[in-house]
Enzyme design. Structure first.
Site, PDB file in Angstrom:
ATOM      1  CG  ASN A 171      -3.307   9.780 -11.594  1.00 17.56           C
ATOM      2  OD1 ASN A 171      -2.472   8.989 -11.174  1.00 17.56           O
ATOM      3  ND2 ASN A 171      -4.089  10.488 -10.791  1.00 17.56           N
ATOM      4  CB  CYS A 207      -0.531  10.513  -8.819  1.00 14.69           C
ATOM      5  SG  CYS A 207      -1.401   9.158  -8.032  1.00 14.69           S
ATOM      6  CG  ASN A 208       2.910   6.113  -5.761  1.00 13.99           C
ATOM      7  OD1 ASN A 208       3.944   6.748  -5.554  1.00 13.99           O
ATOM      8  ND2 ASN A 208       2.611   5.013  -5.094  1.00 13.99           N
ATOM      9  CB  SER A 209       3.181   4.369 -11.538  1.00 22.08           C
ATOM     10  OG  SER A 209       2.086   5.036 -12.109  1.00 22.08           O
ATOM     11  CE  LYS A 244       1.497   2.060  -2.297  1.00 19.53           C
ATOM     12  NZ  LYS A 244       2.192   0.857  -2.680  1.00 19.53           N
ATOM     13  CB  SER A 285      -6.673  -2.627   2.458  1.00 17.23           C
ATOM     14  OG  SER A 285      -5.723  -2.666   3.488  1.00 17.23           O
ATOM     15  CE1 TYR A 328      -5.383   2.835   1.132  1.00 10.94           C
ATOM     16  CE2 TYR A 328      -4.947   1.393   3.011  1.00 10.94           C
ATOM     17  CZ  TYR A 328      -5.074   1.583   1.645  1.00 10.94           C
ATOM     18  OH  TYR A 328      -4.905   0.517   0.802  1.00 10.94           O
ATOM     19  CE  LYS A 382      -7.928   0.975  -0.901  1.00  6.40           C
ATOM     20  NZ  LYS A 382      -7.975   0.876  -2.350  1.00  6.40           N
ATOM     21  CG  ASN A 398       1.383  -6.216   5.489  1.00  2.00           C
ATOM     22  OD1 ASN A 398       0.257  -6.427   5.931  1.00  2.00           O
ATOM     23  ND2 ASN A 398       2.149  -5.248   5.956  1.00  2.00           N
ATOM     24  CG  PHE A 443       8.485   2.001  13.357  1.00  2.00           C
ATOM     25  CD1 PHE A 443       9.374   3.023  13.685  1.00  2.00           C
ATOM     26  CD2 PHE A 443       8.040   1.909  12.039  1.00  2.00           C
ATOM     27  CE1 PHE A 443       9.808   3.931  12.726  1.00  2.00           C
ATOM     28  CE2 PHE A 443       8.465   2.811  11.076  1.00  2.00           C
ATOM     29  CZ  PHE A 443       9.365   3.822  11.424  1.00  2.00           C
ATOM     30  CG  ASP A 496       2.672   0.355  13.139  1.00  2.00           C
ATOM     31  OD1 ASP A 496       2.019   0.644  12.120  1.00  2.00           O
ATOM     32  OD2 ASP A 496       3.922   0.317  13.169  1.00  2.00           O
TER      33      ASP A 496
HETATM   34  P1  NAD Z   1       0.581   1.981  -6.235  1.00  2.00           P
HETATM   35  O1  NAD Z   1       0.571   3.361  -5.705  1.00  2.00           O
HETATM   36  O2  NAD Z   1       1.863   1.366  -6.609  1.00  2.00           O
HETATM   37  O3  NAD Z   1      -0.406   1.869  -7.487  1.00  2.00           O
HETATM   38  C1  NAD Z   1      -1.568   2.648  -7.609  1.00  2.00           C
HETATM   39  C2  NAD Z   1      -1.570   3.261  -9.006  1.00  2.00           C
HETATM   40  O4  NAD Z   1      -2.759   4.024  -9.165  1.00  2.00           O
HETATM   41  C3  NAD Z   1      -0.393   4.206  -9.239  1.00  2.00           C
HETATM   42  O5  NAD Z   1       0.247   3.852 -10.450  1.00  2.00           O
HETATM   43  C4  NAD Z   1      -1.032   5.598  -9.324  1.00  2.00           C
HETATM   44  O6  NAD Z   1      -0.329   6.432 -10.210  1.00  2.00           O
HETATM   45  C5  NAD Z   1      -2.438   5.255  -9.797  1.00  2.00           C
HETATM   46  N1  NAD Z   1      -3.479   6.192  -9.380  1.00  2.00           N
HETATM   47  C6  NAD Z   1      -3.731   6.686  -8.139  1.00  2.00           C
HETATM   48  N2  NAD Z   1      -4.779   7.514  -8.178  1.00  2.00           N
HETATM   49  C7  NAD Z   1      -5.223   7.545  -9.460  1.00  2.00           C
HETATM   50  C8  NAD Z   1      -6.277   8.224 -10.123  1.00  2.00           C
HETATM   51  N3  NAD Z   1      -7.076   9.059  -9.480  1.00  2.00           N
HETATM   52  N4  NAD Z   1      -6.449   8.001 -11.449  1.00  2.00           N
HETATM   53  C9  NAD Z   1      -5.639   7.162 -12.127  1.00  2.00           C
HETATM   54  N5  NAD Z   1      -4.604   6.520 -11.553  1.00  2.00           N
HETATM   55  C10 NAD Z   1      -4.408   6.694 -10.230  1.00  2.00           C
HETATM   56  O7  NAD Z   1      -0.189   1.081  -5.154  1.00  2.00           O
HETATM   57  P2  NAD Z   1      -0.306  -0.507  -5.072  1.00  2.00           P
HETATM   58  O8  NAD Z   1       0.511  -0.959  -3.932  1.00  2.00           O
HETATM   59  O9  NAD Z   1      -0.117  -1.112  -6.412  1.00  2.00           O
HETATM   60  O10 NAD Z   1      -1.815  -0.619  -4.630  1.00  2.00           O
HETATM   61  C11 NAD Z   1      -2.849  -0.833  -5.559  1.00  2.00           C
HETATM   62  C12 NAD Z   1      -4.172  -0.814  -4.827  1.00  2.00           C
HETATM   63  O11 NAD Z   1      -4.169  -1.802  -3.806  1.00  2.00           O
HETATM   64  C13 NAD Z   1      -4.472   0.518  -4.122  1.00  2.00           C
HETATM   65  O12 NAD Z   1      -5.845   0.796  -4.276  1.00  2.00           O
HETATM   66  C14 NAD Z   1      -4.143   0.234  -2.671  1.00  2.00           C
HETATM   67  O13 NAD Z   1      -4.896   1.025  -1.800  1.00  2.00           O
HETATM   68  C15 NAD Z   1      -4.502  -1.231  -2.551  1.00  2.00           C
HETATM   69  N6  NAD Z   1      -3.750  -1.933  -1.501  1.00  2.00           N
HETATM   70  C16 NAD Z   1      -2.388  -1.874  -1.492  1.00  2.00           C
HETATM   71  C17 NAD Z   1      -1.677  -2.508  -0.470  1.00  2.00           C
HETATM   72  C18 NAD Z   1      -0.176  -2.410  -0.396  1.00  2.00           C
HETATM   73  O14 NAD Z   1       0.364  -2.575   0.693  1.00  2.00           O
HETATM   74  N7  NAD Z   1       0.530  -2.153  -1.477  1.00  2.00           N
HETATM   75  C19 NAD Z   1      -2.367  -3.257   0.484  1.00  2.00           C
HETATM   76  C20 NAD Z   1      -3.745  -3.313   0.424  1.00  2.00           C
HETATM   77  C21 NAD Z   1      -4.448  -2.650  -0.583  1.00  2.00           C
HETATM   78  C1  WQD Z   2       5.042  -3.736   8.687  1.00  2.00           C
HETATM   79  C2  WQD Z   2       5.686  -3.920  10.059  1.00  2.00           C
HETATM   80  C3  WQD Z   2       5.847  -1.883  11.324  1.00  2.00           C
HETATM   81  C4  WQD Z   2       8.582   0.130   8.569  1.00  2.00           C
HETATM   82  C5  WQD Z   2       0.627  -0.890   5.681  1.00  2.00           C
HETATM   83  C6  WQD Z   2      -0.727  -0.261   5.675  1.00  2.00           C
HETATM   84  C7  WQD Z   2      -1.766  -1.261   5.244  1.00  2.00           C
HETATM   85  C8  WQD Z   2      -1.391  -1.920   3.905  1.00  2.00           C
HETATM   86  C9  WQD Z   2       0.017  -2.410   3.919  1.00  2.00           C
HETATM   87  C10 WQD Z   2      -2.477  -0.796   2.098  1.00  2.00           C
HETATM   88  C11 WQD Z   2       4.995  -3.141  11.172  1.00  2.00           C
HETATM   89  C12 WQD Z   2       7.222  -2.392  10.973  1.00  2.00           C
HETATM   90  C13 WQD Z   2       7.753  -0.777   9.197  1.00  2.00           C
HETATM   91  C14 WQD Z   2       9.818   0.464   9.187  1.00  2.00           C
HETATM   92  C15 WQD Z   2       9.305  -1.075  10.955  1.00  2.00           C
HETATM   93  N1  WQD Z   2      -1.470  -0.999   2.820  1.00  2.00           N
HETATM   94  N2  WQD Z   2       8.109  -1.382  10.360  1.00  2.00           N
HETATM   95  N3  WQD Z   2      10.139  -0.165  10.348  1.00  2.00           N
HETATM   96  O1  WQD Z   2       1.814  -0.946   8.547  1.00  2.00           O
HETATM   97  O2  WQD Z   2       1.442  -3.453   8.327  1.00  2.00           O
HETATM   98  O3  WQD Z   2       0.615  -1.964   6.598  1.00  2.00           O
HETATM   99  O4  WQD Z   2       0.907  -1.397   4.371  1.00  2.00           O
HETATM  100  O5  WQD Z   2      -3.596  -1.198   2.204  1.00  2.00           O
HETATM  101  O6  WQD Z   2      -2.959  -0.577   5.141  1.00  2.00           O
HETATM  102  O7  WQD Z   2      -1.031   0.177   7.000  1.00  2.00           O
HETATM  103  O8  WQD Z   2       3.029  -2.289   6.761  1.00  2.00           O
HETATM  104  O9  WQD Z   2       5.311  -2.443   5.924  1.00  2.00           O
HETATM  105  O10 WQD Z   2       4.565  -0.306   7.048  1.00  2.00           O
HETATM  106  O11 WQD Z   2       4.894  -2.340   8.433  1.00  2.00           O
HETATM  107  O12 WQD Z   2       9.641  -1.612  12.028  1.00  2.00           O
HETATM  108  O13 WQD Z   2      10.593   1.297   8.687  1.00  2.00           O
HETATM  109  O14 WQD Z   2       7.031  -3.384   9.993  1.00  2.00           O
HETATM  110  O15 WQD Z   2       5.824  -1.347  12.624  1.00  2.00           O
HETATM  111  O16 WQD Z   2       5.061  -3.938  12.322  1.00  2.00           O
HETATM  112  P1  WQD Z   2       1.723  -2.127   7.705  1.00  2.00           P
HETATM  113  P2  WQD Z   2       4.505  -1.790   6.970  1.00  2.00           P
END
Ligand code: NAD
Ligand code: WQD
Length: 332
Positions: free
Chosen positions: A32, A34-36, A84, A124, A148, A152, A178, A217, A294
């Site tokens: 959709n 919303c973040n791309s 996310k 996650s 969040y 999940k 990560n 942080f 954190d």
């Molecule tokens: P992202 O935001 O880059 O990608 C998510 C995509 O989903 C986006 O393009 C957004 O536009 C789309 N989207 C969101 N809600 C929608 C909806 N209702 N309908 C259709 N499209 C929708 O995020 P990402 O980093 O690629 O993460 C992908 C998945 O992995 C997410 O579910 C996120 O929670 C999970 N995840 C991400 C991380 C991370 O750190 N990036 C870590 C663990 C899990």
């Molecule tokens: C990493 C480390 C911060 C930013 C998050 C979500 C997790 C997953 C991945 C989706 C930490 C430190 C960060 C900054 C800093 N997402 N930091 N200065 O918090 O481990 O995980 O993203 O599922 O759910 O919580 O990732 O990259 O934000 O932080 O010092 O400007 O870097 O304190 O130790 P995090 P992060």
């Protein structure tokens, strides 16, 4: 196979689309936006040399979903679409439950109606919460400490109940650690809207002069150098993990939760050091108080992915930083 990627224009979905298309799968993307951005689609087509089918749609639109699934004879769904931001999920929990939980229920209902039962879910490491031991294995208690993470976990529980009610479903919940880095072409990568929350995109914006300095942080954690330690994983390793999971779901019905991490943790200072080398520039930093919510340190036990999927991460921290910076440079 014909595979639907929800959220396929996002960071992890787009890299997975590349690997799937290069392996000969028919990739259909729903997002959709919303973040791309739409330009990701053109970049995907230029990397793969293939035309990819795209639908601008929302996972909460049931009828549209059913039509996309049936028109494309979809055989498996990889579900990346989701919100996310941990901070935003605290401010606006209903938005997160609606998008992540209700959206997923809607998607699996549409799949059920179309008799599609192979599902790979983006979970996650956040589902584990405060570590009771490390590395986190998949049997670690599940007690997420933010909204969040709760969305999940709720989806994982819904999927488990679904599989119990109908054992023909084959579901893998991949618990990512990560994800960082970018495709080697520099054409796709992570480009968050607004000021980044995550460490790597923030460092990139400091290196390019867009932000004045990096806030660290907390440097008083009980970790090797006082800063937070995480299991950073290259997004292309993650993408390859999805292909391994697809091969697995084809043969293994049931519900399976699997960590995708490297099994190694690096500190904030480790990441800065590797990035400075990769980008050949100094990252100005200021130590700040700890960020609320954190954890000091966490990392994966990655054995289950190796044993069940035959997958293991192979790209190191240098490759993560080099590719992430390469993407950021080309974009800015
Ligand atoms: P992202 O935001 O880059 O990608 C998510 C995509 O989903 C986006 O393009 C957004 O536009 C789309 N989207 C969101 N809600 C929608 C909806 N209702 N309908 C259709 N499209 C929708 O995020 P990402 O980093 O690629 O993460 C992908 C998945 O992995 C997410 O579910 C996120 O929670 C999970 N995840 C991400 C991380 C991370 O750190 N990036 C870590 C663990 C899990
Ligand atoms: C990493 C480390 C911060 C930013 C998050 C979500 C997790 C997953 C991945 C989706 C930490 C430190 C960060 C900054 C800093 N997402 N930091 N200065 O918090 O481990 O995980 O993203 O599922 O759910 O919580 O990732 O990259 O934000 O932080 O010092 O400007 O870097 O304190 O130790 P995090 P992060």
């Amino acid at each position: 196979m014909n595979i639907l990627l929800t959220g396929g224009l996002g960071f992890i979905g787009s890299h997975t689309a590349v690997v799937l298309a290069q392996q000969g799968h028919q990739v259909v993307i729903l997002d959709n936006l919303c973040n791309s951005q739409m330009e990701v689609l053109a970049n995907l087509e230029s990397i793969t040399g293939k035309k990819l089918r795209f639908y601008e749609a929302d996972i909460r639109e049931g009828l549209a979903l059913r039509k996309i699934l049936s028109d494309n004879q979809i055989e498996a769904v990889m579900h990346f679409a989701g919100l996310k931001s941990v901070a935003e999920s605290a401010q606006d929990p209903l938005k997160y439950y609606d998008n992540n939980v209700c959206g997923t229920i809607n998607l699996i209902e549409a799949m059920q109606a179309e008799k599609i039962n192979k599902f790979i879910f983006s979970s996650s490491a956040t589902v584990y919460g405060v570590p009771q031991y490390l590395p986190y294995d998949e049997d670690h208690p599940l007690e997420p400490i933010n909204t969040y993470g709760k969305t999940k976990l709720q989806v994982e529980e819904i999927l488990q109940d679904l599989v119990k009610s109908d054992p023909s479903w084959s579901v893998v919940a991949l618990r990512y650690f990560n994800p960082v880095g970018a495709h080697e072409s520099g054409l796709i990568g992570e480009s968050p809207k607004g000021v980044p929350n995550n460490l790597m995109p923030y460092i990139c914006q400091v290196a390019s002069g867009k932000l004045p300095h990096l806030n660290i942080f907390g440097d008083d954690y009980e970790t090797k150098d006082g800063t937070g330690e995480r299991d950073y994983i290259h997004v292309m390793d993650l993408a390859e993990g999805h292909v391994a999971a697809l091969n697995f779901v084809n043969q293994h019905p049931g519900f399976h939760a699997i960590n995708l991490g490297t099994g190694v943790s690096y500190s904030v200072y480790d990441l800065i050091g590797a990035f400075e080398q990769a980008a050949n520039s100094m990252i100005v930093r200021k130590v700040q108080p700890r960020r609320s919510g954190d954890l000091a340190i966490y990392y994966a036990k990655a054995d289950k992915a190796k044993n069940l999927l035959g997958w293991q991460a192979k790209r190191d921290l240098q490759v993560m930083c080099k590719s992430g910076w390469n993407f950021h440079k080309q974009k800015s």
